[in-house]
Design an enzyme around this catalytic site. Structure first.
Site, short mmCIF file in Angstrom:
data_model
loop_
_atom_site.label_atom_id
_atom_site.label_comp_id
_atom_site.label_asym_id
_atom_site.label_seq_id
_atom_site.Cartn_x
_atom_site.Cartn_y
_atom_site.Cartn_z
N GLU A 167 66.11 24.75 -10.00
CA GLU A 167 65.34 23.51 -10.02
C GLU A 167 66.32 22.36 -10.27
O GLU A 167 67.31 22.50 -10.97
CB GLU A 167 64.32 23.59 -11.16
CG GLU A 167 63.48 22.35 -11.39
CD GLU A 167 62.61 22.47 -12.63
OE1 GLU A 167 61.58 21.79 -12.69
OE2 GLU A 167 62.95 23.26 -13.56
N LYS B 297 56.03 21.80 -7.12
CA LYS B 297 55.68 22.42 -8.40
C LYS B 297 54.25 22.09 -8.80
O LYS B 297 53.86 20.91 -8.87
CB LYS B 297 56.67 21.91 -9.46
CG LYS B 297 56.57 22.55 -10.83
CD LYS B 297 57.65 21.96 -11.73
CE LYS B 297 57.71 22.60 -13.09
NZ LYS B 297 58.79 21.97 -13.92
N CYS C 102 60.11 26.95 -12.58
CA CYS C 102 60.25 26.76 -14.03
C CYS C 102 58.93 26.97 -14.81
O CYS C 102 58.54 28.10 -15.05
CB CYS C 102 60.86 25.39 -14.30
SG CYS C 102 61.68 25.25 -15.92
#
Length: 263
Positions: free
Chosen positions: A40, A106, A142
């Protein structure tokens, strides 16, 4: 299929970070990998103002990543930032290379541990998978790792592997969380998890940006039975691992948690 995870520490300059992407992509291809995943925020580290550097998927940064993937003959998955409404950005994974062109924004934003990602980042909403050789691969980023339903959605879409690029925030207990969560998600969905974090900035000889998740390293490949198959420590490194789709079928036959779901 052989995959590579490039655990590195990116800085605030997207152009300089591309040089690392190029070098690591060629190293991964030279090691026989069909795919290389970067963390990321490969485009620019957190702690950098994101809106001024965000670019669309047809912008210069993504175009250069495509060129690198073509040069190396490898699928590249890398974290970048794309423009979003209201002056925000999307925290985006670009997946590009032979037979692959996709992106994932995300879904779960990191509004935790005193950080508020949603102030500057707009949440995505779509589950995304890609196909590389005989593997279907789900994409996650993440903080998504704390939400098992996304990994089960990947499995329901036919994925045998989830790629999880991250820039994991440091702090008390956070390494324990990281190691527990990536193994738990593999077990939840009985699929491989390949988790690639930013290297610990201190292990890279850099100062961590204050109050921003900068990575702790410890990238790992987890089998569908929850066992650690390969891992790095905190310093930069290129992790090479074999992922076998047939193992997913074997584990699901033995522990059919997906088929046994009631909720």
């Amino acid at each position: 299929m052989r995959i590579a995870l490039s655990q590195l520490t990116t800085g605030p300059d997207p152009v300089r970070n591309l040089a690392d992407v190029r070098e690591q992509a060629h190293r991964a291809a030279g090691a026989g990998a069909s795919l290389v995943a970067f963390p990321e925020a490969t485009m620019a580290c957190f702690g950098t103002p994101l809106a001024p550097l965000a670019e669309p998927l047809d912008g210069p940064w993504a175009t250069e990543v495509r060129r690198i993937a073509e040069e190396a003959g490898i699928v590249v998955v890398a974290g970048m930032f794309t423009p979003a409404p209201d002056g925000k950005v999307a925290n985006t994974l670009l997946a590009t290379g032979p037979g692959v062109e996709a992106s994932y924004d995300k879904i779960h934003l990191y509004d935790a541990f005193g950080f508020a990602e949603s102030v500057s980042v707009a949440a995505g909403s779509k589950v995304v998978t890609i196909d590389v050789e005989d593997l279907r691969i789900g994409l996650a980023i993440c903080y998504d790792v704390r939400f098992p339903e996304l990994f089960r959605a990947h499995a329901d879409a036919g994925a045998q592997l989830t790629l999880l690029p991250a820039s994991w925030g440091d702090g008390p207990g956070k390494l324990d969380h990281w190691e527990l969560l990536i193994r738990a998600r593999a077990l939840d969905a009985t699929l491989w998890v390949a988790a690639v974090d930013q290297a610990d900035p201190l292990a890279s000889g850099r100062q961590a940006p204050p109050k921003a998740p900068a990575g702790i390293g410890h990238s790992a490949v987890i089998g569908p039975d929850g066992t650690v198959r390969a891992r790095l420590e905190s310093a930069p490194g290129l992790l090479i691992a074999e992922v076998d789709a047939a193992e997913v079928d074997a584990v699901r036959a033995t522990v059919p948690v997906l088929a046994n779901r009631r909720l």
